[in-house]
Design an enzyme around this catalytic site. Sequence first.
Site, PDB file in Angstrom:
ATOM      1  N   ASP A 145     147.749  66.208   2.608  1.00  0.00           N
ATOM      2  CA  ASP A 145     147.292  67.740   3.304  1.00  0.00           C
ATOM      3  C   ASP A 145     147.444  68.505   2.893  1.00  0.00           C
ATOM      4  O   ASP A 145     146.261  69.591   2.532  1.00  0.00           O
ATOM      5  CB  ASP A 145     147.045  66.395   4.723  1.00  0.00           C
ATOM      6  N   ASN A 167     145.627  56.636  -2.447  1.00  0.00           N
ATOM      7  CA  ASN A 167     145.711  55.324  -3.307  1.00  0.00           C
ATOM      8  C   ASN A 167     147.328  56.171  -3.566  1.00  0.00           C
ATOM      9  O   ASN A 167     147.625  56.516  -4.744  1.00  0.00           O
ATOM     10  CB  ASN A 167     145.058  55.235  -4.517  1.00  0.00           C
ATOM     11  N   LYS A 169     150.302  54.625  -5.744  1.00  0.00           N
ATOM     12  CA  LYS A 169     151.029  54.047  -6.903  1.00  0.00           C
ATOM     13  C   LYS A 169     151.599  53.579  -7.443  1.00  0.00           C
ATOM     14  O   LYS A 169     152.718  52.885  -7.889  1.00  0.00           O
ATOM     15  CB  LYS A 169     150.410  54.250  -8.300  1.00  0.00           C
ATOM     16  N   ARG A 190     129.013  73.582   4.186  1.00  0.00           N
ATOM     17  CA  ARG A 190     130.999  74.129   5.326  1.00  0.00           C
ATOM     18  C   ARG A 190     131.398  72.480   4.790  1.00  0.00           C
ATOM     19  O   ARG A 190     133.223  73.513   5.227  1.00  0.00           O
ATOM     20  CB  ARG A 190     130.381  73.853   6.271  1.00  0.00           C
ATOM     21  N   LYS A 191     130.805  71.930   3.640  1.00  0.00           N
ATOM     22  CA  LYS A 191     132.138  70.814   3.225  1.00  0.00           C
ATOM     23  C   LYS A 191     132.639  71.366   1.468  1.00  0.00           C
ATOM     24  O   LYS A 191     131.920  71.169   1.254  1.00  0.00           O
ATOM     25  CB  LYS A 191     131.312  69.410   3.045  1.00  0.00           C
TER      26      LYS A 191
HETATM   27  C1  LIG Z   1     144.879  80.593   6.074  1.00  0.00           C
HETATM   28  C2  LIG Z   1     145.591  79.727   6.222  1.00  0.00           C
HETATM   29  C3  LIG Z   1     145.298  77.464   5.858  1.00  0.00           C
HETATM   30  C4  LIG Z   1     145.879  76.954   6.204  1.00  0.00           C
HETATM   31  C5  LIG Z   1     146.526  75.893   5.081  1.00  0.00           C
HETATM   32  C6  LIG Z   1     147.120  75.167   5.801  1.00  0.00           C
HETATM   33  C7  LIG Z   1     147.408  73.489   4.969  1.00  0.00           C
HETATM   34  C8  LIG Z   1     147.330  72.914   6.220  1.00  0.00           C
HETATM   35  C9  LIG Z   1     146.191  71.629   6.337  1.00  0.00           C
HETATM   36  C10 LIG Z   1     146.121  70.475   6.940  1.00  0.00           C
HETATM   37  C11 LIG Z   1     144.825  70.452   8.446  1.00  0.00           C
HETATM   38  C12 LIG Z   1     144.967  69.783   8.809  1.00  0.00           C
HETATM   39  O1  LIG Z   1     146.067  69.086   8.936  1.00  0.00           O
HETATM   40  S1  LIG Z   1     143.877  69.462   9.859  1.00  0.00           S
HETATM   41  C13 LIG Z   1     144.463  67.824  11.008  1.00  0.00           C
HETATM   42  C14 LIG Z   1     143.279  66.891  10.677  1.00  0.00           C
HETATM   43  N1  LIG Z   1     142.223  67.106  10.980  1.00  0.00           N
HETATM   44  C15 LIG Z   1     141.677  67.482  12.422  1.00  0.00           C
HETATM   45  O2  LIG Z   1     141.978  66.515  13.541  1.00  0.00           O
HETATM   46  C16 LIG Z   1     139.922  67.315  12.345  1.00  0.00           C
HETATM   47  C17 LIG Z   1     139.273  66.368  13.560  1.00  0.00           C
HETATM   48  N2  LIG Z   1     137.578  67.390  13.626  1.00  0.00           N
HETATM   49  C18 LIG Z   1     137.329  67.764  13.977  1.00  0.00           C
HETATM   50  O3  LIG Z   1     137.825  68.564  14.354  1.00  0.00           O
HETATM   51  C19 LIG Z   1     135.666  67.705  13.776  1.00  0.00           C
HETATM   52  O4  LIG Z   1     135.355  66.354  13.065  1.00  0.00           O
HETATM   53  C20 LIG Z   1     135.972  68.861  11.937  1.00  0.00           C
HETATM   54  C21 LIG Z   1     136.564  70.108  12.602  1.00  0.00           C
HETATM   55  C22 LIG Z   1     135.942  67.936  11.065  1.00  0.00           C
HETATM   56  C23 LIG Z   1     134.468  68.916  12.059  1.00  0.00           C
HETATM   57  O5  LIG Z   1     133.513  69.387  13.105  1.00  0.00           O
HETATM   58  P1  LIG Z   1     132.272  70.154  13.007  1.00  0.00           P
HETATM   59  O6  LIG Z   1     131.837  71.706  12.675  1.00  0.00           O
HETATM   60  O7  LIG Z   1     131.980  70.361  14.397  1.00  0.00           O
HETATM   61  O8  LIG Z   1     130.992  69.734  11.675  1.00  0.00           O
HETATM   62  P2  LIG Z   1     129.939  68.885  12.034  1.00  0.00           P
HETATM   63  O9  LIG Z   1     128.798  69.259  12.379  1.00  0.00           O
HETATM   64  O10 LIG Z   1     130.737  67.759  12.337  1.00  0.00           O
HETATM   65  O11 LIG Z   1     130.193  68.165  10.662  1.00  0.00           O
HETATM   66  C24 LIG Z   1     129.275  68.922   9.730  1.00  0.00           C
HETATM   67  C25 LIG Z   1     129.064  68.384   8.132  1.00  0.00           C
HETATM   68  O12 LIG Z   1     130.605  67.790   7.609  1.00  0.00           O
HETATM   69  C26 LIG Z   1     129.940  66.250   7.670  1.00  0.00           C
HETATM   70  N3  LIG Z   1     131.731  65.603   8.273  1.00  0.00           N
HETATM   71  C27 LIG Z   1     131.928  65.564   9.237  1.00  0.00           C
HETATM   72  N4  LIG Z   1     133.201  64.666   8.849  1.00  0.00           N
HETATM   73  C28 LIG Z   1     133.583  64.084   7.989  1.00  0.00           C
HETATM   74  C29 LIG Z   1     133.396  62.402   7.763  1.00  0.00           C
HETATM   75  N5  LIG Z   1     135.349  62.316   8.106  1.00  0.00           N
HETATM   76  N6  LIG Z   1     133.223  61.912   6.581  1.00  0.00           N
HETATM   77  C30 LIG Z   1     132.240  62.568   6.115  1.00  0.00           C
HETATM   78  N7  LIG Z   1     131.381  63.851   6.687  1.00  0.00           N
HETATM   79  C31 LIG Z   1     132.048  64.766   7.475  1.00  0.00           C
HETATM   80  C32 LIG Z   1     129.041  65.958   8.490  1.00  0.00           C
HETATM   81  O13 LIG Z   1     128.075  65.092   8.344  1.00  0.00           O
HETATM   82  C33 LIG Z   1     128.436  67.293   8.859  1.00  0.00           C
HETATM   83  O14 LIG Z   1     127.522  66.794   7.221  1.00  0.00           O
HETATM   84  P3  LIG Z   1     125.677  67.921   7.161  1.00  0.00           P
HETATM   85  O15 LIG Z   1     124.876  67.166   8.094  1.00  0.00           O
HETATM   86  O16 LIG Z   1     126.459  68.952   7.289  1.00  0.00           O
HETATM   87  O17 LIG Z   1     125.935  66.885   5.536  1.00  0.00           O
END
Ligand SMILES: CCCCCCCCCCCC(=O)SCCNC(=O)CCNC(=O)[C@H](O)C(C)(C)COP(=O)(O)OP(=O)(O)OC[C@H]1O[C@@H](n2cnc3c(N)ncnc32)[C@H](O)[C@@H]1OP(=O)(O)O
Length: 224
Positions: A145, A167, A169, A190-191
């Site tokens: 991640d 996966n 493996k 945004r995806k």
């Molecule tokens: C510089 C330092 C860096 C630092 C970088 C360091 C790297 C660290 C990485 C760690 C990352 C994490 O741990 S992150 C923590 C784990 N993740 C989370 O907690 C996220 C929880 N989920 C959320 O808050 C939300 O669902 C979001 C923010 C992901 C999306 O919400 P949103 O912004 O309102 O977007 P939304 O309108 O729902 O969706 C936008 C588009 O994406 C699609 N979409 C949304 N979710 C999904 C899904 N699961 N599967 C398929 N498609 C999806 C929608 O259909 C839509 O498509 P369309 O209609 O536009 O086609």
Amino acid sequence: MLRSCTAALRTLRALRGRREGASPAARDPVLARRWFSTEKVIPKDHALPNPSWSKDLRLLFDQFMKKCEDGSWERLPSYKNSKLVKEQLSQAQLFTRGYEDGLGFEYVIFYNDDEKRTVCLFQGGPYLQGVPGFLHGGAIATMIDAAVGMCAAIPGGIVMTANLNINFKRPIPLCSVVVINSQLDKIEGRKLFLSCTVRSADEKILYSEATGLFIKLDPEKSLI
Ligand SMILES: CCCCCCCCCCCC(=O)SCCNC(=O)CCNC(=O)[C@H](O)C(C)(C)COP(=O)(O)OP(=O)(O)OC[C@H]1O[C@@H](n2cnc3c(N)ncnc32)[C@H](O)[C@@H]1OP(=O)(O)O
């Protein structure tokens, strides 16, 4: 492998000895300043070799540092992440960087802008054990991640993981070195769609494969 695990545990025992008695902040003035003041702390770059790094990790690190010389690759310092940390949360740190040297996630990420990909060199320490002798699946998922997330964050800005499929493996031996190759495959609005592989240092063993969907945060939307 065994040597780096032993070194990490020795560091831990030494730190434990120092830690008995008072609260962490009371014993450590630097930590106390971080927790209780708004004074800026110069961040440490964890993405550099330390004594817990195995020969394999140092060798790969040197190879990638060479690749950086012509500008095609860039080493990402660990403190880039701290840009997002607000003053009142100054004790917060990236999950993967919260361990003493060698005990948890030792890694460095290199980025290639032309190819939109990252290579993460990762050595999982003794605190990341799952099945005895092997890395915990949650630790592998965390590292994937973080590595894939970084590959998404460079072109995408502030992104969050919406979906991660892994996966598993082959089991990854504890304290061994693996190479996580992440690739940005597609952007749709945004995806950001990414994929990655986790292989042994010699690339002979494919340990895991993953795909991820990261969403660039919409500044108009609240997260809570
Ligand atoms: C510089 C330092 C860096 C630092 C970088 C360091 C790297 C660290 C990485 C760690 C990352 C994490 O741990 S992150 C923590 C784990 N993740 C989370 O907690 C996220 C929880 N989920 C959320 O808050 C939300 O669902 C979001 C923010 C992901 C999306 O919400 P949103 O912004 O309102 O977007 P939304 O309108 O729902 O969706 C936008 C588009 O994406 C699609 N979409 C949304 N979710 C999904 C899904 N699961 N599967 C398929 N498609 C999806 C929608 O259909 C839509 O498509 P369309 O209609 O536009 O086609």
